[in-house]
Design a protein around this motif. Structure first.
Motif, short mmCIF file in Angstrom:
data_model
loop_
_atom_site.label_atom_id
_atom_site.label_comp_id
_atom_site.label_asym_id
_atom_site.label_seq_id
_atom_site.Cartn_x
_atom_site.Cartn_y
_atom_site.Cartn_z
N ASP A 1 0.78 -1.03 -0.06
CA ASP A 1 0.05 0.11 -0.04
C ASP A 1 0.77 1.20 -0.01
N PRO A 2 0.40 2.21 -0.69
CA PRO A 2 1.18 3.72 -0.83
C PRO A 2 1.64 4.04 0.72
N GLU A 3 0.55 4.01 1.44
CA GLU A 3 0.69 4.75 2.88
C GLU A 3 1.84 3.72 3.73
N ASP A 4 1.97 2.31 3.42
CA ASP A 4 3.07 1.82 3.98
C ASP A 4 4.51 2.03 3.42
N ARG A 5 4.48 2.31 1.89
CA ARG A 5 5.55 2.61 1.51
C ARG A 5 6.06 3.88 1.94
N ALA A 6 5.29 4.90 1.78
CA ALA A 6 5.47 6.07 2.37
C ALA A 6 6.18 6.14 3.92
N ALA A 7 5.51 5.30 4.72
CA ALA A 7 6.04 5.17 6.02
C ALA A 7 7.52 4.60 6.14
N VAL A 8 7.60 3.48 5.25
CA VAL A 8 9.08 3.13 5.16
C VAL A 8 10.07 4.00 4.78
N ALA A 9 9.69 4.86 3.82
CA ALA A 9 10.53 5.81 3.09
C ALA A 9 10.96 7.10 4.34
N LEU A 10 9.84 7.46 4.99
CA LEU A 10 10.31 8.31 5.96
C LEU A 10 10.91 7.70 7.13
N ARG A 11 10.60 6.63 7.53
CA ARG A 11 11.43 5.94 8.55
C ARG A 11 13.11 5.74 8.25
N ARG A 12 13.14 5.64 6.82
CA ARG A 12 14.60 5.49 6.19
C ARG A 12 15.36 6.93 6.63
N LEU A 13 14.62 7.92 6.15
CA LEU A 13 14.87 9.28 6.25
C LEU A 13 15.36 9.67 7.79
N ALA A 14 14.75 9.11 8.48
CA ALA A 14 14.88 9.42 10.12
C ALA A 14 16.18 8.63 10.71
N THR A 15 16.90 7.82 10.02
CA THR A 15 17.86 7.18 10.37
C THR A 15 19.13 7.00 9.34
N GLU A 16 18.89 7.15 8.28
CA GLU A 16 20.14 7.28 7.14
C GLU A 16 20.40 8.42 6.39
N ASP A 17 21.42 8.93 6.06
CA ASP A 17 21.81 10.20 5.41
C ASP A 17 21.36 9.73 3.97
N PRO A 18 20.59 10.74 3.37
CA PRO A 18 20.03 10.36 1.66
C PRO A 18 21.24 10.51 0.92
N ARG A 19 22.42 10.98 1.10
CA ARG A 19 23.42 11.12 0.46
C ARG A 19 24.19 9.79 0.04
N THR A 20 23.84 8.62 0.93
CA THR A 20 24.35 7.42 0.87
C THR A 20 23.47 6.29 0.07
N TYR A 21 22.16 6.73 -0.39
CA TYR A 21 21.44 5.69 -1.16
C TYR A 21 20.57 6.48 -2.20
N GLY A 22 21.05 7.57 -2.86
CA GLY A 22 20.55 8.18 -3.94
C GLY A 22 21.26 8.29 -4.99
N GLU A 23 20.52 8.49 -6.17
CA GLU A 23 21.60 8.72 -7.32
C GLU A 23 21.78 10.23 -7.31
N GLY A 24 23.27 10.54 -6.94
CA GLY A 24 23.51 11.93 -6.91
C GLY A 24 24.02 12.77 -8.14
N VAL A 25 23.48 13.94 -8.32
CA VAL A 25 23.97 14.74 -9.50
C VAL A 25 24.39 16.07 -8.98
N ALA A 26 25.88 16.32 -9.10
CA ALA A 26 26.47 17.50 -8.32
C ALA A 26 25.71 18.76 -9.15
N GLY A 27 25.43 19.70 -8.22
CA GLY A 27 25.14 21.10 -8.84
C GLY A 27 25.59 22.47 -7.84
N GLY A 28 25.26 23.57 -8.32
CA GLY A 28 25.80 24.76 -7.62
C GLY A 28 24.95 25.18 -6.33
#
Length: 531
Positions: free
Chosen positions: A504-531
């Motif tokens: 369910d979208p509610e469960d998937r969103a909750a999992v994503a928010l919990r991950r942001l609460a404990t893990e730095d997003p710079r470690t699991y995204g596809e980064g593109v440097a900018g100014g």
């Protein structure tokens, strides 16, 4: 200076001497042809007969691009059918092609379309059709046209319009006993492409035969077999008539509503209803949702309606704004779509306070930095909400002039109620999009989830090319580096994709928010440097 010169020559009794004078002065001025054309298209014409005489002299005896271009620009405003043979020839000259087509558009749209397509037809099937039409090979035209119409979803908005004009499609649809499903379905596909905002201007509003095309398509819609493809086609046409640029065509009173009613009647036939009820997959869900909407009429002065295109047609989701039942963005801007529901509604951008706020309502399809955007200032004034102080670029030279925008005043209670209704409306979403909306809402409610990492939300939605993939773009500070001006930390855009997993979208969103609460997003995204 050039405008004054042209104004004086347009009333000269001797067209030949006036043309000679213009040649001489243009050689002295040595201005770019584009600027000369711009002036010629805007200079007032007090005596059409003398202006036409000068234009014909320039186009038939002119010796320079600028002078001939002036003649074409004048014929775009005062030309007549007898000018068509000359315009066809000049349309083959690369530097005069577009202005010659513009002049032809005014007197012979079918020929204009052929001249345009001869230079710009990309698809091989369109090229074969154009060659057959130009050669007068009438027996081959139906077969070639069928090939083009079956692949019409792949045409750009202007090629779609030009094909419809070149074959005089509106006239073909008026033929008694039209029963070829490929012709009727192809007409619907062309109308959908023509009304698309993937262009510098909505091509359907530039098509003189657009109303007749809609009339012909709807008149024969019932000959189409009841399939999901055809349900989607009828619903897409209805959606554009309801809240897209096609709403703004020169309809006779009540006629647009009658066409919408006729489309609804076809879709309500038992065989068609069965297709909608029994269909599976996201496209069927989209069709069922759209079929249940009150297309054709709106209640209240302000209405905000998310517009989702047929899932088989790549496209953005826009928050269409209707004021007194008329779509605002196509009428006031025309260069692109309204911004997304997430940008305009979920973010609270349209909420009104006593402090005025400038809000972007729409962006040109090619980006704001290229062709601009539509802005309005929103403020609360006692029992009213006021939209005023509009900002927008001018309409393109080939498009109809934009109407003046008034100050809109809305009853504050009704305005707030409409925003609340739009914010709570999730019926138009699909799982990946709903997941994105829930993640964005969670981040607005708990900003510390991002600030602890020195991050900001860029946007959350679905990937343009993969709509079943939730996409969250974050802006994060990189580790400081030493540059020419000392230590600096750049912004890095992190593209975080969440594939559909059936939960369910509610469960998937909750999992994503919990991950942001404990893990730095710079470690699991596809980064593109900018100014």
């Amino acid at each position: 200076m050039l405008a004054e010169l042209l104004a004086s020559l347009l009333t000269a009794p001797d067209a030949g001497r006036a043309a000679d004078e213009l040649h001489r002065r243009l050689a002295e001025l040595n201005g770019p042809p584009g600027s000369v054309l711009h002036v010629a298209l805007g200079v007032p014409i007090e005596d059409p007969g003398r202006a036409r005489a000068l234009a014909r002299h320039l186009t038939r005896t002119g010796t320079g691009l600028s002078a001939v271009g002036v003649g074409l620009a004048l014929l775009a405003r005062v030309g007549e059918p007898e000018d068509v043979p000359y315009l066809k020839v000049l349309g083959q000259v690369r530097d005069l092609h577009l202005i010659a087509v513009q002049a032809l558009d005014a007197v012979d749209p079918a020929t204009a379309a052929l001249v345009w397509l001869a230079q710009r037809a990309g698809a091989p099937a369109v090229r074969e059709l154009v060659d057959a039409l130009a050669a007068g090979a009438e027996p081959a035209v139906p077969r070639l046209l069928e090939s083009v119409l079956r692949e019409a979803d792949g045409l750009g908005p202007e090629p779609a319009r030009r094909v419809a004009e070149a074959v005089r499609l509106a006239e073909l649809l008026r033929t008694d006993g039209v029963g070829e499903t490929w012709l009727v379905a192809g007409a619907g596909r062309l109308l959908c492409r023509m009304s698309s905002v993937d262009d510098y201007w909505s091509q359907v509003r530039l098509c003189p035969a657009a109303v007749d095309l809609y009339e012909g398509f709807v008149a024969h819609a019932a000959v189409l077999p009841p399939t999901l493809d055809h349900c989607a086609l009828l619903l897409s046409v209805a959606q554009e008539l309801h809240s897209g640029p096609s709403h703004l065509l020169a309809w006779e009173p009540g006629r647009r509503e009658a066409l919408l009613g006729a489309l609804k009647s076809v879709l309500e036939r038992p065989a068609w209803r069965a297709v909608l009820v029994d269909g599976e997959g996201r496209r069927a869900e989209w069709a069922r949702h759209l079929a249940g909407q009150p297309l054709g009429g709106t209640s209240g002065r302000l209405r905000i309606e998310p517009a989702v295109l047929d899932p088989q047609r790549r496209g953005i989701v826009e928050a269409r704004i209707l004021i007194d039942g008329r779509p605002l963005v196509p009428e006031a801007f025309g260069r692109g779509s309204a911004d997304s529901p997430e940008s305009l509604v979920d973010s609270g951008a349209l909420r009104a306070t006593a402090e005025p706020r400038e809000v972007r309502l729409a962006e040109a399809y090619c980006t704001e930095g290229c062709c601009g955007a539509l802005y309005v200032t929103v403020r609360r004034d006692g029992d009213h909400v006021v939209w005023s102080d509009w900002s927008r670029p001018a309409a393109p030279s080939l498009a109809p002039p934009l109407r003046e925008l008034p100050e809109y005043r809305f009853d504050a209670s009704a305005y707030d109620a409409e925003l609340v209704r739009a914010e709570r409306d999730h019926t138009w979403t699909w799982p990946a999009r709903r997941t994105a909306r829930l993640i964005a809402a969670g981040l607005r409610d708990r900003p510390e989830l991002l600030t602890r990492w020195g991050a900001r939300l860029g946007w959350a939605g679905t990937d343009f090319g993969r709509p079943d993939l939730t996409a969250v773009v974050l802006k994060c500070r990189t580790a400081p580096t030493i540059g020419r001006h000392g230590e600096v930390a750049l912004w890095q855009h992190i593209a975080w994709y969440l594939p559909e997993d059936g939960t369910d979208p509610e469960d998937r969103a909750a999992v994503a928010l919990r991950r942001l609460a404990t893990e730095d997003p710079r470690t699991y995204g596809e980064g593109v440097a900018g100014g």
